[in-house]
Motif scaffolding. Structure first.
Motif, mmCIF file in Angstrom:
data_model
loop_
_atom_site.group_PDB
_atom_site.id
_atom_site.type_symbol
_atom_site.label_atom_id
_atom_site.label_comp_id
_atom_site.label_asym_id
_atom_site.label_seq_id
_atom_site.Cartn_x
_atom_site.Cartn_y
_atom_site.Cartn_z
ATOM 1 N N ASP A 63 0.825 -1.264 0.101
ATOM 2 C CA ASP A 63 0.048 -0.012 -0.140
ATOM 3 C C ASP A 63 0.968 1.077 -0.008
ATOM 4 N N ALA A 64 0.551 2.241 -0.791
ATOM 5 C CA ALA A 64 1.478 3.295 -0.872
ATOM 6 C C ALA A 64 1.250 4.428 0.301
ATOM 7 N N GLY A 65 0.248 4.087 1.052
ATOM 8 C CA GLY A 65 -0.314 4.947 2.043
ATOM 9 C C GLY A 65 -1.179 6.125 1.541
ATOM 10 N N VAL A 66 -1.443 7.040 2.196
ATOM 11 C CA VAL A 66 -2.251 8.030 1.684
ATOM 12 C C VAL A 66 -1.743 8.953 0.737
ATOM 13 N N THR A 67 -2.388 9.186 -0.329
ATOM 14 C CA THR A 67 -1.839 9.746 -1.626
ATOM 15 C C THR A 67 -2.879 10.919 -1.628
ATOM 16 N N GLN A 68 -2.085 12.190 -2.065
ATOM 17 C CA GLN A 68 -2.717 13.387 -2.441
ATOM 18 C C GLN A 68 -2.357 13.844 -3.518
ATOM 19 N N SER A 69 -3.281 14.696 -4.354
ATOM 20 C CA SER A 69 -2.922 15.094 -5.674
ATOM 21 C C SER A 69 -3.754 16.465 -5.848
ATOM 22 N N PRO A 70 -3.233 17.592 -6.284
ATOM 23 C CA PRO A 70 -1.719 17.583 -7.004
ATOM 24 C C PRO A 70 -0.905 17.775 -5.731
ATOM 25 N N THR A 71 0.450 17.867 -6.078
ATOM 26 C CA THR A 71 1.418 18.022 -4.976
ATOM 27 C C THR A 71 1.480 19.624 -5.031
ATOM 28 N N HIS A 72 1.453 20.171 -5.969
ATOM 29 C CA HIS A 72 1.760 21.826 -5.970
ATOM 30 C C HIS A 72 0.563 22.221 -6.786
ATOM 31 N N LEU A 73 -0.081 23.553 -6.307
ATOM 32 C CA LEU A 73 -0.987 24.170 -7.151
ATOM 33 C C LEU A 73 -0.986 25.717 -6.948
ATOM 34 N N ILE A 74 -1.018 26.540 -8.241
ATOM 35 C CA ILE A 74 -0.921 27.916 -8.093
ATOM 36 C C ILE A 74 -2.326 28.423 -8.557
ATOM 37 N N LYS A 75 -2.908 29.240 -7.683
ATOM 38 C CA LYS A 75 -4.191 29.776 -8.219
ATOM 39 C C LYS A 75 -4.054 31.388 -7.952
ATOM 40 N N THR A 76 -5.098 32.054 -8.634
ATOM 41 C CA THR A 76 -5.146 33.488 -8.207
ATOM 42 C C THR A 76 -6.503 33.597 -7.581
ATOM 43 N N ARG A 77 -6.534 34.892 -6.939
ATOM 44 C CA ARG A 77 -7.743 35.134 -6.077
ATOM 45 C C ARG A 77 -9.059 35.166 -6.656
ATOM 46 N N GLY A 78 -10.012 34.530 -5.763
ATOM 47 C CA GLY A 78 -11.274 34.442 -6.623
ATOM 48 C C GLY A 78 -11.651 33.163 -7.200
ATOM 49 N N GLN A 79 -10.400 32.329 -7.693
ATOM 50 C CA GLN A 79 -10.707 31.126 -8.395
ATOM 51 C C GLN A 79 -11.162 29.971 -7.194
ATOM 52 N N HIS A 80 -11.534 28.910 -7.709
ATOM 53 C CA HIS A 80 -11.738 27.769 -7.021
ATOM 54 C C HIS A 80 -10.693 26.592 -7.065
ATOM 55 N N VAL A 81 -10.682 25.902 -6.111
ATOM 56 C CA VAL A 81 -9.827 24.618 -6.026
ATOM 57 C C VAL A 81 -10.250 23.327 -5.476
ATOM 58 N N THR A 82 -9.674 22.236 -6.374
ATOM 59 C CA THR A 82 -10.408 21.254 -5.787
ATOM 60 C C THR A 82 -9.111 20.136 -5.443
ATOM 61 N N LEU A 83 -8.961 19.632 -4.171
ATOM 62 C CA LEU A 83 -7.851 19.031 -3.583
ATOM 63 C C LEU A 83 -8.297 17.391 -3.376
ATOM 64 N N ARG A 84 -7.547 16.593 -3.794
ATOM 65 C CA ARG A 84 -7.914 15.220 -3.733
ATOM 66 C C ARG A 84 -7.313 14.313 -2.879
ATOM 67 N N PRO B 43 1.195 13.330 2.093
ATOM 68 C CA PRO B 43 2.469 14.324 1.664
ATOM 69 C C PRO B 43 1.845 15.786 1.665
ATOM 70 N N GLY B 44 0.716 15.930 1.422
ATOM 71 C CA GLY B 44 0.055 17.167 1.495
ATOM 72 C C GLY B 44 0.079 17.740 -0.061
ATOM 73 N N THR B 45 -0.807 18.884 -0.111
ATOM 74 C CA THR B 45 -0.908 19.723 -1.414
ATOM 75 C C THR B 45 -0.464 21.178 -0.856
ATOM 76 N N ARG B 46 0.365 21.581 -1.750
ATOM 77 C CA ARG B 46 1.106 23.097 -1.431
ATOM 78 C C ARG B 46 0.192 23.868 -2.324
ATOM 79 N N LEU B 47 -0.705 24.775 -1.688
ATOM 80 C CA LEU B 47 -1.584 25.647 -2.290
ATOM 81 C C LEU B 47 -0.773 26.972 -2.248
ATOM 82 N N THR B 48 -0.746 27.697 -3.553
ATOM 83 C CA THR B 48 -0.252 29.204 -3.434
ATOM 84 C C THR B 48 -1.352 30.094 -4.078
ATOM 85 N N VAL B 49 -1.921 30.973 -3.374
ATOM 86 C CA VAL B 49 -2.981 31.843 -4.164
ATOM 87 C C VAL B 49 -1.985 33.112 -4.208
ATOM 88 N N LEU B 50 -2.303 33.576 -5.506
ATOM 89 C CA LEU B 50 -1.490 35.049 -5.787
ATOM 90 C C LEU B 50 -2.621 36.045 -6.253
#
Lengths: 112, 111
Positions: free
Chosen positions: B1-22, B104-111
């Motif tokens: 078993d690979a353990g808990v997996t998350q996607s994506p690893t990194h994500l860059i969005k701008t203010r007002g947008q919507h994001v989905t993490l898995r 491992p987490g998803t790193r979200l950056t909002v610009l």
């Protein structure tokens, strides 16, 4: 209010020296306390929990209800102990659900 | 078993947008929890799901929502992104009332 406090952001000790990472909590009921560790470039993982009373990698932690503390101790630090350590409390939140409440973490650096 | 997996690893969005993490839990784990970790702080609890039902909610605005699917994987949705939503988003899975195992987490950056 439920709270976990780790007063030291950074703790640096020499290899072979004793280590004590402090954790104090505020909770009105009977909490369950945990220590989690995050080594460099690895994910968070459970180190120990107070109900199991185990010693993991030489670390122990005793729940002191009188002082509301759950300090993490190791008598002789090793270089591979360098990591980020988080204390966490599992408690009932707003009488509706259990949550893990986390401290801000202490970065432990073991100097050779 | 690979353990808990998350996607994506990194994500860059701008203010007002919507994001989905898995998040995909460890096989056999029916409980999934989501946390937000801002730089320099410990994780903050957002949601817990068990058997596709919400079992816990932290102190986050309604812009944050989540769901759990029949295969126990989970999505965290954040609408109308703010700069302050920039953080590491962690997912953890567990058996009921047992140790949580983290992804491992998803790193979200909002610009």
């Amino acid at each position: 209010a439920q709270r976990v406090t780790q007063p030291e952001k950074l703790l640096s000790v020499f290899k072979g020296a004793p280590v004590e990472l402090k954790c104090n909590y505020s909770y009105s009921g009977s909490p369950e306390l945990f220590w989690y560790v995050q080594y460099s470039r690895q994910r968070l993982q459970l180190l120990l929990r107070h109900i199991s009373r185990e010693s993991i990698k030489g670390f122990t932690a005793d729940l002191n209800k009188g002082e509301t503390s759950f300090h993490l101790k190791k008598p002789f630090a090793q270089e591979e102990d360098s990591a980020m350590y988080y204390c966490a409390l599992s408690g009932l939140y707003e009488d509706s659900n259990y949550q893990l409440i986390w401290g801000a973490g202490t970065k432990l650096i073991i100097k050779p | 078993d690979a353990g808990v997996t998350q996607s994506p690893t990194h994500l860059i969005k701008t203010r007002g947008q919507h994001v989905t993490l898995r998040c995909s839990p460890i096989s056999g784990h029916k409980s999934v929890s989501w946390y937000q970790q801002v730089l320099g702080q410990g994780p903050q609890f957002i949601f817990q799901y068990y058997e596709k039902e919400e079992r816990g909610r932290g102190n986050f605005p309604d812009r944050f929502s989540a769901r759990q699917f029949p295969n126990y994987s989970s999505e965290l949705n954040v609408n109308a992104l703010l700069l302050g939503d920039s953080a590491l988003y962690l997912c953890a899975s567990s058996l009921p009332s047992d140790t949580q195992y983290f992804g491992p987490g998803t790193r979200l950056t909002v610009l």
